[in-house]
Design a protein around this motif. Structure first.
Motif, PDB file in Angstrom:
ATOM      1  N   TRP A  87      65.315  64.651  49.185  1.00 22.67           N
ATOM      2  CA  TRP A  87      64.991  63.578  48.260  1.00 22.67           C
ATOM      3  C   TRP A  87      63.803  63.897  47.364  1.00 22.67           C
ATOM      4  CZ3 TRP A  87      60.247  61.249  48.103  1.00 22.67           C
ATOM      5  CH2 TRP A  87      59.426  61.357  49.228  1.00 22.67           C
ATOM      6  N   ARG A  88      62.899  64.747  47.823  1.00 16.55           N
ATOM      7  CA  ARG A  88      61.708  65.055  47.034  1.00 16.55           C
ATOM      8  C   ARG A  88      62.045  65.753  45.713  1.00 16.55           C
ATOM      9  NH1 ARG A  88      57.231  64.044  50.094  1.00 16.55           N
ATOM     10  NH2 ARG A  88      57.599  63.794  52.333  1.00 16.55           N
ATOM     11  N   TRP A  89      63.191  66.415  45.666  1.00 16.13           N
ATOM     12  CA  TRP A  89      63.556  67.160  44.465  1.00 16.13           C
ATOM     13  C   TRP A  89      64.036  66.271  43.333  1.00 16.13           C
ATOM     14  CZ3 TRP A  89      62.481  71.943  42.958  1.00 16.13           C
ATOM     15  CH2 TRP A  89      61.955  72.804  43.925  1.00 16.13           C
ATOM     16  N   VAL A  90      64.323  64.987  43.604  1.00 18.26           N
ATOM     17  CA  VAL A  90      64.645  64.096  42.490  1.00 18.26           C
ATOM     18  C   VAL A  90      63.390  63.850  41.651  1.00 18.26           C
ATOM     19  CG1 VAL A  90      66.506  62.987  43.775  1.00 18.26           C
ATOM     20  CG2 VAL A  90      64.245  61.921  43.740  1.00 18.26           C
ATOM     21  N   LEU A  91      62.222  64.151  42.229  1.00 20.73           N
ATOM     22  CA  LEU A  91      60.957  64.072  41.499  1.00 20.73           C
ATOM     23  C   LEU A  91      60.495  65.448  41.028  1.00 20.73           C
ATOM     24  CD1 LEU A  91      59.265  61.550  43.939  1.00 20.73           C
ATOM     25  CD2 LEU A  91      60.015  61.043  41.616  1.00 20.73           C
ATOM     26  N   PHE A  92      60.587  66.445  41.906  1.00 24.30           N
ATOM     27  CA  PHE A  92      60.150  67.788  41.541  1.00 24.30           C
ATOM     28  C   PHE A  92      60.902  68.344  40.332  1.00 24.30           C
ATOM     29  CE2 PHE A  92      58.776  68.707  46.175  1.00 24.30           C
ATOM     30  CZ  PHE A  92      57.470  68.318  45.889  1.00 24.30           C
ATOM     31  N   VAL A  93      62.170  67.949  40.158  1.00 26.15           N
ATOM     32  CA  VAL A  93      62.986  68.519  39.082  1.00 26.15           C
ATOM     33  C   VAL A  93      62.395  68.234  37.704  1.00 26.15           C
ATOM     34  CG1 VAL A  93      64.473  66.486  38.808  1.00 26.15           C
ATOM     35  CG2 VAL A  93      65.380  68.769  38.284  1.00 26.15           C
ATOM     36  N   ASN A  94      61.599  67.171  37.588  1.00 27.60           N
ATOM     37  CA  ASN A  94      61.010  66.843  36.288  1.00 27.60           C
ATOM     38  C   ASN A  94      59.913  67.816  35.875  1.00 27.60           C
ATOM     39  OD1 ASN A  94      62.529  64.431  35.932  1.00 27.60           O
ATOM     40  ND2 ASN A  94      61.144  63.357  37.315  1.00 27.60           N
ATOM     41  N   VAL A  95      59.300  68.484  36.837  1.00 32.74           N
ATOM     42  CA  VAL A  95      58.123  69.301  36.536  1.00 32.74           C
ATOM     43  C   VAL A  95      58.453  70.492  35.633  1.00 32.74           C
ATOM     44  CG1 VAL A  95      56.223  70.631  37.518  1.00 32.74           C
ATOM     45  CG2 VAL A  95      56.995  68.531  38.655  1.00 32.74           C
ATOM     46  N   PRO A  96      59.410  71.380  36.008  1.00 30.61           N
ATOM     47  CA  PRO A  96      59.706  72.500  35.099  1.00 30.61           C
ATOM     48  C   PRO A  96      60.273  72.043  33.758  1.00 30.61           C
ATOM     49  CG  PRO A  96      61.308  72.405  36.897  1.00 30.61           C
ATOM     50  CD  PRO A  96      60.212  71.459  37.243  1.00 30.61           C
ATOM     51  N   ILE A  97      61.063  70.962  33.766  1.00 32.79           N
ATOM     52  CA  ILE A  97      61.614  70.459  32.502  1.00 32.79           C
ATOM     53  C   ILE A  97      60.492  69.953  31.607  1.00 32.79           C
ATOM     54  CG2 ILE A  97      63.134  68.735  31.462  1.00 32.79           C
ATOM     55  CD1 ILE A  97      64.794  68.802  34.022  1.00 32.79           C
ATOM     56  N   GLY A  98      59.555  69.222  32.196  1.00 35.60           N
ATOM     57  CA  GLY A  98      58.430  68.697  31.427  1.00 35.60           C
ATOM     58  C   GLY A  98      57.555  69.795  30.859  1.00 35.60           C
ATOM     59  N   ILE A  99      57.301  70.837  31.648  1.00 35.40           N
ATOM     60  CA  ILE A  99      56.483  71.959  31.165  1.00 35.40           C
ATOM     61  C   ILE A  99      57.172  72.648  29.995  1.00 35.40           C
ATOM     62  CG2 ILE A  99      55.626  74.253  31.778  1.00 35.40           C
ATOM     63  CD1 ILE A  99      55.141  73.175  34.615  1.00 35.40           C
ATOM     64  N   LEU A 100      58.487  72.832  30.095  1.00 32.73           N
ATOM     65  CA  LEU A 100      59.242  73.473  29.017  1.00 32.73           C
ATOM     66  C   LEU A 100      59.199  72.643  27.739  1.00 32.73           C
ATOM     67  CD1 LEU A 100      61.137  75.816  28.200  1.00 32.73           C
ATOM     68  CD2 LEU A 100      63.051  74.406  28.975  1.00 32.73           C
ATOM     69  N   ILE A 101      59.387  71.325  27.868  1.00 30.30           N
ATOM     70  CA  ILE A 101      59.364  70.440  26.699  1.00 30.30           C
ATOM     71  C   ILE A 101      57.985  70.466  26.035  1.00 30.30           C
ATOM     72  CG2 ILE A 101      59.464  68.032  25.954  1.00 30.30           C
ATOM     73  CD1 ILE A 101      61.572  67.588  28.132  1.00 30.30           C
ATOM     74  N   ALA A 102      56.927  70.371  26.848  1.00 27.60           N
ATOM     75  CA  ALA A 102      55.567  70.365  26.301  1.00 27.60           C
ATOM     76  C   ALA A 102      55.240  71.682  25.599  1.00 27.60           C
ATOM     77  CB  ALA A 102      54.562  70.091  27.416  1.00 27.60           C
ATOM     78  N   ALA A 103      55.777  72.791  26.125  1.00 25.05           N
ATOM     79  CA  ALA A 103      55.512  74.097  25.520  1.00 25.05           C
ATOM     80  C   ALA A 103      56.251  74.275  24.199  1.00 25.05           C
ATOM     81  CB  ALA A 103      55.901  75.206  26.496  1.00 25.05           C
ATOM     82  N   LEU A 104      57.476  73.731  24.108  1.00 27.09           N
ATOM     83  CA  LEU A 104      58.292  73.930  22.911  1.00 27.09           C
ATOM     84  C   LEU A 104      58.029  72.896  21.815  1.00 27.09           C
ATOM     85  CD1 LEU A 104      61.765  74.836  24.492  1.00 27.09           C
ATOM     86  CD2 LEU A 104      60.056  76.387  23.510  1.00 27.09           C
ATOM     87  N   ALA A 105      57.486  71.741  22.189  1.00 31.84           N
ATOM     88  CA  ALA A 105      57.289  70.660  21.218  1.00 31.84           C
ATOM     89  C   ALA A 105      56.456  71.084  20.002  1.00 31.84           C
ATOM     90  CB  ALA A 105      56.669  69.446  21.897  1.00 31.84           C
ATOM     91  N   PRO A 106      55.319  71.785  20.172  1.00 39.15           N
ATOM     92  CA  PRO A 106      54.536  72.169  18.984  1.00 39.15           C
ATOM     93  C   PRO A 106      55.303  73.080  18.035  1.00 39.15           C
ATOM     94  CG  PRO A 106      53.213  72.361  20.983  1.00 39.15           C
ATOM     95  CD  PRO A 106      54.624  72.147  21.426  1.00 39.15           C
ATOM     96  N   ARG A 107      56.252  73.833  18.552  1.00 40.20           N
ATOM     97  CA  ARG A 107      57.000  74.767  17.712  1.00 40.20           C
ATOM     98  C   ARG A 107      58.088  74.070  16.914  1.00 40.20           C
ATOM     99  NH1 ARG A 107      59.345  80.207  20.347  1.00 40.20           N
ATOM    100  NH2 ARG A 107      57.093  80.515  20.495  1.00 40.20           N
ATOM    101  N   TYR A 108      58.736  73.065  17.510  1.00 43.30           N
ATOM    102  CA  TYR A 108      59.929  72.490  16.886  1.00 43.30           C
ATOM    103  C   TYR A 108      59.736  71.074  16.327  1.00 43.30           C
ATOM    104  CZ  TYR A 108      62.455  76.415  18.938  1.00 43.30           C
ATOM    105  OH  TYR A 108      62.886  77.675  19.263  1.00 43.30           O
ATOM    106  N   ILE A 109      58.637  70.412  16.660  1.00 44.24           N
ATOM    107  CA  ILE A 109      58.426  69.037  16.205  1.00 44.24           C
ATOM    108  C   ILE A 109      57.194  68.966  15.319  1.00 44.24           C
ATOM    109  CG2 ILE A 109      58.017  66.655  16.927  1.00 44.24           C
ATOM    110  CD1 ILE A 109      59.365  67.299  19.567  1.00 44.24           C
ATOM    111  N   LYS A 110      57.350  68.376  14.158  1.00 47.65           N
ATOM    112  CA  LYS A 110      56.225  68.197  13.251  1.00 47.65           C
ATOM    113  C   LYS A 110      55.390  66.993  13.672  1.00 47.65           C
ATOM    114  CE  LYS A 110      58.658  70.100   9.230  1.00 47.65           C
ATOM    115  NZ  LYS A 110      59.128  69.829   7.839  1.00 47.65           N
ATOM    116  N   GLU A 111      54.080  67.110  13.450  1.00 50.98           N
ATOM    117  CA  GLU A 111      53.195  65.998  13.759  1.00 50.98           C
ATOM    118  C   GLU A 111      53.356  64.913  12.704  1.00 50.98           C
ATOM    119  OE1 GLU A 111      51.925  63.860  15.581  1.00 50.98           O
ATOM    120  OE2 GLU A 111      50.420  65.135  16.539  1.00 50.98           O
TER     121      GLU A 111
END
Length: 482
Positions: A144-168
């Motif tokens: 059951w803990r992985w229903v929470l852990f799964v967000n961590v790598p996805i969130g890190i990836l989104i935060a890393a790519l956002a400055p490249r693909y999204i304009k402020e």
């Protein structure tokens, strides 16, 4: 990710209950802690994006959401998980409105933006049922803990790519309505706690009555704050239009029924039908399909028929599905007792998702369309939390009464070995325990059906959007993303 987390944890609830020692009534806080902070702070999160930059706050929200997911996955005590879920809601309240608003800065106004808005709405509509499937897979294959852990790598990836693909986005001058956000969120949490406390201790419990009193005082204070604040988090003039007020009331009622359906069917599927988590998740896929079909039908026929027929019909179909679920008993099978009403529920909700969104932003200035659509999301989350607490109160009351009946039957019919075990654990064995659970769930769905009927009555008597308004509605749909 934010939408999925409203339900991905649901499928793991029986495992969370066993691992951390939650009671059934307290277990609802795993859902409500997220929904209340998410819904209560949603408008403040959108305001933060306007004032501080949407891309910046999008990244902050995703980072906070991911950190909370990590902390929740490591929880060893109930309070630790509930605190993490509340923090997830804060992160979601920042990320969700800014992601929707970023569509307006990424796609030009017109058909392209409308298509993007439609994709966003489809993900939101079907995400709840998909979250149940994803939660089932993670719980079954890992824990059951992985229903929470799964967000961590996805969130890190989104935060890393956002400055490249999204304009402020451009910053706008203004101030935060922190008192309004705080008072409204604490007031709703107090109201929900009152219902959950009453479910456990009875309606004469002093703490439950105190919670209701505090909730009433804070909600009155919230209205007073919003009337005096120059830049309120909730512009009260949004409620001056009967169509918009009716739409918010409808979403509040429908969300209450929706959250209850997901919560109690998950419990029934795993505890009575003895489904594995992944099988329980798969059982909800037809709901996703029904939502998509209903939403597609409403989108295609809205220009011909107008929104009101879909609102009334959708609510009545949803109420029929909820009424069918009141017949649930220990012998109910998935195909014979659950699938039919779940399909009706999904189709009815699909008819309403797009229609309610469009009606919420009809007849309002472009500058306030974001607040109008944001309020619809807020009523969905707050209504879901409040509705689940009410349904849980009904469930607990019915459970208590049925347990007395089933204990009598057990003492007359049980084996000596079963009676000896009951004397130690005070837990009824199956099939008597299944009867108690099924009776409580069936009774809770009576309240859910009543809420759907209430939504139908509001649609019938309060909504006055005409077919001639549809051209304006279509234009506002794109503007709502801003």
């Amino acid at each position: 990710m934010v939408v999925l987390d409203a339900t991905i944890v649901n499928i793991a609830l029986p495992h969370i209950q066993t691992a951390l020692g939650f009671s059934t009534s307290d277990l609802t806080w795993v859902v409500n802690a997220y929904a209340l902070t998410f819904g209560g702070l949603l408008l403040l999160g959108g305001r933060a994006g306007d004032l501080l930059g949407r891309r910046r706050m999008f990244i902050v929200g995703i980072g906070l959401f991911s950190l909370a997911s990590l902390l929740g996955g490591f929880a060893q005590e109930p309070w630790q998980l509930l605190a993490a879920r509340a923090l997830q809601g804060v992160g979601g309240a920042i990320a969700s409105p800014t992601s929707l608003a970023l569509i307006a800065t990424t796609f030009p106004e017109g058909p392209e933006r409308n298509r993007a808005f439609g994709v966003f709405a489809s993900v939101s509509a079907g995400g709840g049922a998909v979250g149940l499937l994803a939660g089932g897979m993670l719980t079954d294959w890992l824990n059951w803990r992985w229903v929470l852990f799964v967000n961590v790598p996805i969130g890190i990836l989104i935060a890393a790519l956002a400055p490249r693909y999204i304009k402020e986005s451009e910053r706008h001058p203004g101030r935060f309505d922190l008192p309004g956000a705080f008072v409204s969120t604490v007031g709703m949490a107090s109201l929900v706690y009152g219902f959950i406390r009453a479910a456990k201790e009875g309606w004469s419990d002093n703490l439950a009555l105190t919670s209701f009193g505090v909730a009433l005082a804070l909600l009155v204070a919230f209205i007073a704050i919003e009337r005096r604040t120059a830049q309120p988090i909730t512009p009260l003039k949004l409620f001056a239009d009967r169509n918009r007020s009716g739409t918010y009331a409808m979403m509040l009622s429908l969300a209450a029924a929706m959250f209850g359906m997901f919560f109690f069917i998950v419990i029934f599927a795993q505890n009575v039908l003895h489904y594995s988590p992944i099988k329980a998740g798969l059982a909800f896929l037809p709901v996703t399909a029904a939502i998509i079909v209903g939403a597609g039908l409403a989108t295609n026929l809205l220009p011909k028929l107008g929104p009101k027929p879909f609102m009334v019909t959708g609510c009545l179909i949803t109420a029929t599905g909820m009424s069918w679920l009141t017949l649930i008993d220990p012998d109910s099978s998935y195909a014979g007792g659950l699938l039919g009403p779940m399909l009706l529920f999904g189709f009815g909700m699909g008819l309403n998702f797009v229609t309610l969104t469009l009606t919420a932003v009809s007849g309002i200035a472009d500058s306030e369309s974001g607040a109008a659509s944001g309020m619809l999301n807020t009523t969905q989350q707050v209504g879901g939390a409040l509705g689940l607490s009410i349904l849980t109160t009904v469930f607990s009351s019915a459970n208590t009464d049925e347990a007395k009946t089933q204990v009598g039957k057990f003492l007359a019919e049980g084996t000596p070995e079963q009676k000896a075990q009951f004397a130690k654990s005070h837990q009824l064995p199956a099939p008597w325990s299944d009867s108690v659970l099924a009776h409580g769930i069936g009774t809770a769905f009576i309240a859910a059906a009543a809420l759907a009927v209430l939504a139908a009555l509001i649609a019938l008597f309060a909504i006055q959007v005409r077919k001639s308004d549809l051209e304006a509605l279509s234009g506002k749909a794109g503007a709502a993303a801003g």
